[in-house]
Write an enzyme that holds these catalytic residues in place. Structure first.
Site, PDB file in Angstrom:
ATOM      1  N   PRO A 175      28.075  49.969  42.882  1.00 46.54           N
ATOM      2  CA  PRO A 175      27.520  51.115  43.584  1.00 46.54           C
ATOM      3  C   PRO A 175      26.041  50.890  43.840  1.00 46.54           C
ATOM      4  O   PRO A 175      25.225  51.034  42.955  1.00 46.54           O
ATOM      5  CB  PRO A 175      27.751  52.276  42.611  1.00 46.54           C
ATOM      6  CG  PRO A 175      28.180  51.660  41.320  1.00 46.54           C
ATOM      7  CD  PRO A 175      28.137  50.163  41.451  1.00 46.54           C
ATOM      8  N   CYS A 176      25.741  50.485  45.035  1.00 46.82           N
ATOM      9  CA  CYS A 176      24.357  50.238  45.410  1.00 46.82           C
ATOM     10  C   CYS A 176      23.622  51.568  45.350  1.00 46.82           C
ATOM     11  O   CYS A 176      24.175  52.595  45.703  1.00 46.82           O
ATOM     12  CB  CYS A 176      24.313  49.719  46.841  1.00 46.82           C
ATOM     13  SG  CYS A 176      23.226  48.340  47.051  1.00 46.82           S
TER      14      CYS A 176
END
Lengths: 223, 356
Positions: A175-176
């Site tokens: 999850p950037c």
């Protein structure tokens, strides 16, 4: 370490904070999420150079059932085609066996990333004989909403990487911008816009990340 | 081309930009002679082909050498599709670790040429992540670059904002060992350099100091910074006299891999050394801790005749870019000169386990 010496800062968390948050998360899960086995804290004390408080969370051998019916149907179609001359009872026997073979097992590890100062979710799937599942097969087990999210989104995707401690290929959920949406979560959930308390950090994180892999947490955990 | 140079020499010459470039040039030119054997199960010709001799850049990766190696063996291969992997004495090699680091880590006593085995079939996908040639290596490189950028600057913006063609050119410069092109392009990522008074460049045109994740004090000097480090720790249970007595590695489980930034601290008049950096990651293996300020309140002695010395773990060897490092070297110099192109400093360490 963070400039203010805070354990949770700017959506990120320190190593010490992660250890505290992990224990709190595991406790709450055990109390409120009875449909699942509990998470275990795996310490890294055998690696003599690491401090005792380091470790990761592990949840293993979770059976995903969503694909069973689907594959059973597919199998039965194939079976019928192949065994068109045989009687019904033979088909059923073969069908039952295929259902058992189609059980997918999943292991999940929540590991701290010292580089990004946020948790990361590692997972892998395997069939009952221990054979690892490919990403295509795994995607079929994921909720359809997250599959479309994965395909369209720039901020979250799954990659195959080596597990940081186990020397085996696992899948990692990327999850950037984790720290950004954790910040948003904390701002919206408290009236004075304060930081998430460390005990709730992983709960909040997992409330989002877990959904991608089909693991929901009950609302009681968020209190 | 095997290089050994006096690190002490280079550090003593308070470097101008030109001097610094010399050390970096040595690093980029460093290479390991490889002797690559086709695995006997895959030899389909008689007589079997002789081994391939290839010079592998230290900062490169094994899959990038395949186009040089394959011509030696293509006539000997059984039919089918290739899935290429390497092993050293039976240990499958992790293709995403730079070749030089693999060599420093796995060969306690450097083996020249380094004998490796290449396989074109039977990829061990239960232990190695898949590799689809150059694309996989490039992906891994860019990912490491982003991670390093995040550690140094607190965000990956500079890497993400690089134009596609710049990213391509940067990667190509690394693949080809083209330091000039790399030097022209890398400032676009704005990673800067760590500076303290022990590594200050004489020239005014020195590269910009690190921003972002770095704290600057009143005088504009770097106070603390996070440094991307990958530490590979191999431990042995028994002491040894010669490096050739170090037992071979059977599995990767014998290595502890620490992908963890070092917190660089600059204190007035005090040099942050390589020893300090390693100690922050491996506190159990550094001796003479009692010589530091007594604030720590720990019960360790430095009496040479103390029996507990034997029971403590011991740092036997620290290797970076093939150089056996003296621990008193300023860490800032080590980082600025010996890091890999993705801005990570890879450190191979051999330790003797503490006796329990």
């Amino acid at each position: 370490m963070d400039s203010a010496g805070e354990v949770v800062n700017d959506g990120k968390i320190t190593l010490e904070g992660f250890t505290v948050a992990a224990r709190a998360f595991a406790d709450k899960w055990k109390r409120h999420n009875l449909s699942f086995p509990p998470w275990s804290w795996i310490p890294l004390i055998n690696r003599t150079m690491l401090k005792k408080e380091e470790g990761y969370l592990s949840l293993e051998k979770i059976i995903i059932l969503s694909s069973l019916e689907e594959s059973a149907e597919e199998e039965s179609l194939d079976v019928t085609a192949d065994w068109s001359e045989k009687e019904e009872s033979v088909d059923l026997t073969v069908l039952v066996q295929n259902v058992e073979d189609e059980a997918h097992y999943y292991d999940y590890h929540i590991v701290y990333s010292a580089s990004y100062m946020v948790p990361m979710l590692y997972f892998r799937g395997y069939s009952s004989d221990g054979k690892p599942l490919s990403l295509d097969v795994i995607k079929r087990d994921l909720p359809s909403s997250s599959v479309s999210l994965l395909l369209e989104s720039k901020w979250t995707f799954i990659t195959q990487e080596e597990h940081p401690y186990l020397n085996r290929p696992w899948f990692k959920l990327h999850p950037c911008g984790t720290e950004e949406w954790i910040k948003l979560l904390s701002e919206s959930s408290s009236s004075d816009g304060c930081q998430i308390p460390v005990e709730l950090y992983l709960v909040s994180w997992f409330s989002v990340v877990g959904q991608v892999v089909g693991l929901k947490i009950p609302r009681e955990m968020l209190i | 081309m095997i290089f050994v140079f006096q690190v002490g020499e280079l550090v003593r010459r308070k470097g101008s930009v030109g001097e610094k470039r010399m050390a970096v040039k040595y690093v980029w030119e460093g290479a390991i002679p490889l002797q690559i054997h086709l695995h006997k199960s895959e030899v389909a010709s008689h007589p079997p082909p002789p081994p391939a001799l290839v010079l592998a850049p230290r900062i490169g990766y094994l899959p990038l050498l395949v186009h040089l190696i394959k011509p030696y063996f293509k006539d000997s291969l059984p039919p089918g599709e290739d899935s290429i992997w390497f092993d050293y004495k039976g240990l499958p090699l992790k293709w995403y670790i730079p070749t030089g680091v693999l060599f420093d880590l796995l060969c306690a006593e450097p083996e020249r040429p380094w004998n490796l085995t290449i396989h074109f079939r039977g990829y061990p996908s239960n232990v190695l992540i898949p590799c689809e040639g150059e694309d996989s290596v490039k992906w891994n490189f860019v990912n490491s670059l982003k991670e390093a950028a995040y550690i140094i600057n607190g965000n990956c913006k500079n890497v993400m904002n690089m134009s596609q063609s710049d990213q391509e050119d940067l990667w190509t410069s690394v693949m080809n060992g083209d330091l000039d092109t790399y030097t022209r392009l890398s400032p676009k990522i704005k990673m800067g350099n760590i500076e303290d008074e022990f590594s200050r460049k004489a020239s005014v045109s020195s590269p910009q100091s690190r921003q972002g994740g770095t704290e600057i004090d009143v005088a504009g000097q770097v106070k603390t910074a996070r440094v991307p480090v990958r530490l590979y720790v191999r431990s042995v249970s028994k002491d040894f006299e010669n490096l050739e007595d170090v037992p071979e590695m059977d599995t990767w489980d014998e290595i502890s891999y620490l992908n963890r930034p070092v917190q660089f601290l600059r204190k007035e008049g005090k040099c942050f050394t390589l020893r300090d950096a390693i100690e922050s990651l491996l506190p159990e293996y550094i001796r003479d801790r009692a010589q530091r300020s007594g604030e720590e309140g720990e019960q360790r002695t430095t009496d040479a005749s103390d029996v507990s010395q034997e029971t403590r773990g011991e740092l036997k060897l620290v290797r970076i870019q093939g150089i056996e490092m003296k621990l008193e070297i300023p860490f800032s110099w080590v980082v600025n000169n010996l890091m890999n192109p993705e801005f990570y400093l890879h450190i191979s360490v051999l330790v003797k386990e503490p006796q329990r």
